[in-house]
Design an enzyme around this catalytic site. Structure first.
Site: not given
Length: 303
Positions: A270, A146, A240
């Site tokens: 995620h 991320s 996502e």
């Protein structure tokens, strides 16, 4: 599809996405810290030690059989406002164990208390400290998830631009690569994503950037120059909001003559490797990545 995946996605959508949409940065930090302690455990025999590298506090994780010449330099995610080496230690150690490597996780400063450029500055300082301490950059595998993926690939872009020493390979789990949020999947997957609330992305980015350009390559690597970059491996889920972040980053790296691989998984949340203790698909992803890293690094043939 495993039974756990059928159960996990509805739970995440009902609980985690709601919390992500409402909580303050401090609340997000507390929630992830609590979850990591309750649900995520590292490999048996894992040893943890805080060390200072380049002036940055780093968590060093060592599993039985680890070779100190092999280093996994892992950057945690959390939207630049939450997460820590402690929350991601179990996942990082599980990958490091598969590699026979020592894992090093820098504790970079978080927004809003420490906005841009604190996070990329801290990551760069830890990287330079690692190399200055005698670690061969070729023996380091760099990765992140991320926002940690943004910092990992952003570091590579900076090193390429400066023609500085590079890691042997780089990877990302569901990486954030574009803080302008211009990817189509930000809209088309807004309802399908079971973790990230697209409507709050701008707020979190604002807390971090504080007026800095959202196209700064150190944190939006989609806008970086990757000529000369090491091989790259990226995975992302097809539901996502960051799907196009991953797709476009790999396309850009490929355009810059980098050997970059994209692996799109179906209907996984995620950064699903985070759930390696309970999700078979997460363990399978770590297995596949470990095979790729060993092949790239020549570690498979070493004792």
């Amino acid at each position: 599809m495993s039974l756990m995946r059928r159960l996990l996605n509805p739970w995440l959508k009902a609980v985690e996405k709601r919390r992500m949409a409402r909580a303050t940065p401090q609340g997000l930090r507390r929630a992830l810290e609590q979850q990591s302690r309750l649900f995520f455990r590292g490999p048996r025999g894992m040893q943890r030690k805080w060390v200072t590298i380049g002036g940055i506090d780093c968590l060093e994780l060592t599993c039985p059989g680890a070779q100190r010449a092999r280093v996994l330099f892992y950057i945690h995610g959390g939207g630049f406002v939450f997460g820590s080496p402690a929350t991601h230690q179990a996942m990082a150690a599980s990958l490091a164990q598969r590699l026979g490597a020592v894992a090093v996780l820098p504790r970079y400063r978080l927004a809003p208390e420490a906005p841009y450029p604190a996070a990329p500055d801290d990551v760069r300082a830890a990287w330079e400290g690692l190399v200055a301490g005698g670690v061969n950059p070729d023996d380091v595998v760099l990765g992140g998830d991320s926002a940690g993926g943004a910092l990992a690939f952003g570091l590579v872009a900076s090193l390429c631009a400066e023609k500085a020493a590079l890691p042997g390979a780089v990877f990302g789990f569901s990486p954030l690569t574009d803080l302008t949020h211009s990817g189509d999947s930000f809209r088309t997957n807004a309802q399908a994503d079971v973790v990230l609330p697209a409507e709050r992305a701008g707020e979190l980015a604002g807390l971090f950037l504080r007026g800095a350009s959202a196209q700064e390559p150190r944190v939006s690597p989609l806008y970086g120059d990757f000529h000369g970059a090491p091989p790259a491996w990226v995975t992302v889920g097809d539901t996502e909001i960051l799907l196009d972040d991953a797709r476009r980053l790999v396309a850009r790296m490929t355009d810059h003559a980098v050997a970059a691989e994209l692996h799109v998984a179906h209907d996984l949340p995620h950064v699903w490797p985070f759930f390696h203790n309970i999700l078979p698909e997460a363990r399978a992803t770590l297995d596949r990545l470990a095979i790729w890293i060993k092949r790239q690094q020549g570690w498979a043939s070493e004792s």
